[in-house]
Design a protein around this motif. Structure first.
Motif, short mmCIF file in Angstrom:
data_model
loop_
_atom_site.label_atom_id
_atom_site.label_comp_id
_atom_site.label_asym_id
_atom_site.label_seq_id
_atom_site.Cartn_x
_atom_site.Cartn_y
_atom_site.Cartn_z
N THR A 209 49.97 -69.40 15.08
CA THR A 209 49.11 -68.60 16.11
C THR A 209 49.86 -67.84 17.21
O THR A 209 50.88 -68.29 17.29
CB THR A 209 47.95 -69.17 16.40
OG1 THR A 209 48.44 -70.37 17.44
CG2 THR A 209 46.92 -70.10 15.35
N TRP A 210 48.96 -67.07 17.95
CA TRP A 210 49.98 -66.38 18.88
C TRP A 210 50.09 -67.56 19.91
O TRP A 210 50.86 -67.36 20.73
CB TRP A 210 48.79 -65.29 19.57
CG TRP A 210 47.60 -65.75 20.15
CD1 TRP A 210 46.33 -66.32 19.45
CD2 TRP A 210 47.60 -66.40 21.49
NE1 TRP A 210 45.26 -66.74 20.47
CE2 TRP A 210 46.07 -66.65 21.76
CE3 TRP A 210 48.54 -66.33 22.55
CZ2 TRP A 210 45.65 -67.21 23.03
CZ3 TRP A 210 48.00 -66.93 23.85
CH2 TRP A 210 46.64 -67.15 23.95
N ARG A 211 49.37 -68.65 20.01
CA ARG A 211 49.65 -69.53 20.98
C ARG A 211 50.92 -70.33 20.77
O ARG A 211 51.73 -70.57 21.65
CB ARG A 211 48.58 -70.59 21.06
CG ARG A 211 47.16 -70.08 21.50
CD ARG A 211 46.16 -71.10 21.96
NE ARG A 211 46.17 -72.10 20.83
CZ ARG A 211 45.00 -72.18 19.97
NH1 ARG A 211 44.27 -71.08 19.95
NH2 ARG A 211 45.19 -73.33 19.21
N HIS A 212 51.15 -70.53 19.32
CA HIS A 212 52.60 -70.92 19.09
C HIS A 212 53.72 -70.31 19.61
O HIS A 212 54.79 -70.81 20.18
CB HIS A 212 52.60 -71.40 17.64
CG HIS A 212 51.56 -72.53 17.03
ND1 HIS A 212 50.48 -71.96 16.35
CD2 HIS A 212 51.70 -73.65 16.93
CE1 HIS A 212 50.04 -73.13 15.95
NE2 HIS A 212 50.61 -73.97 16.55
N ALA A 213 53.33 -68.75 19.26
CA ALA A 213 54.59 -67.78 19.57
C ALA A 213 54.64 -67.80 20.99
O ALA A 213 55.88 -67.85 21.62
CB ALA A 213 54.13 -66.71 19.25
#
Length: 115
Positions: free
Chosen positions: A94-98
């Motif tokens: 997800t964007w949170r991982h990125a």
């Protein structure tokens, strides 16, 4: 360069040691006998250790600080884990991982600026 290669290989083994047994979901993971999971994980971790120790010694002898070695190891670990999470465990990135990955990469940059 040998330091980065050895750290990457060691992280491949460590990620496998910590997470291989989760493949297939909770039901499959819980069906695996814990004793065997621990034994296999320890064997994989032994290989990881035999790669990480020389990597750190080579890096330190080449002028890297202990902090630089640790932060690079963490960045490699997160990269390897992210790929393992997506391609082996089948979880979505997800964007949170990125965003978290970008923060770790910023930490790497901070320790290497001016070196």
């Amino acid at each position: 360069m040998p330091t980065l290669i050895l750290l990457t290989l060691s992280n491949l083994f460590m990620t496998a040691a910590w997470y291989w047994h989760l493949k297939g979901g909770p039901e499959v993971a819980n069906a695996r006998p814990l004793g065997w999971v621990i034994l296999i994980s320890w064997l994989l971790a032994g290989i990881e250790y035999s790669l990480a120790v020389p990597a750190n010694r080579i890096g330190y002898a080449s002028g890297w600080s202990a902090g630089q070695l640790k932060i690079v190891q963490e960045a490699i670990a997160l990269t390897v884990f992210g790929l393992f999470m997506v391609f082996v465990l089948g979880e979505a990135a997800t964007w949170r991982h990125a965003a978290a990955f970008c923060c770790i990469m910023a930490a790497v940059a901070f320790l290497f600026v001016g070196k």
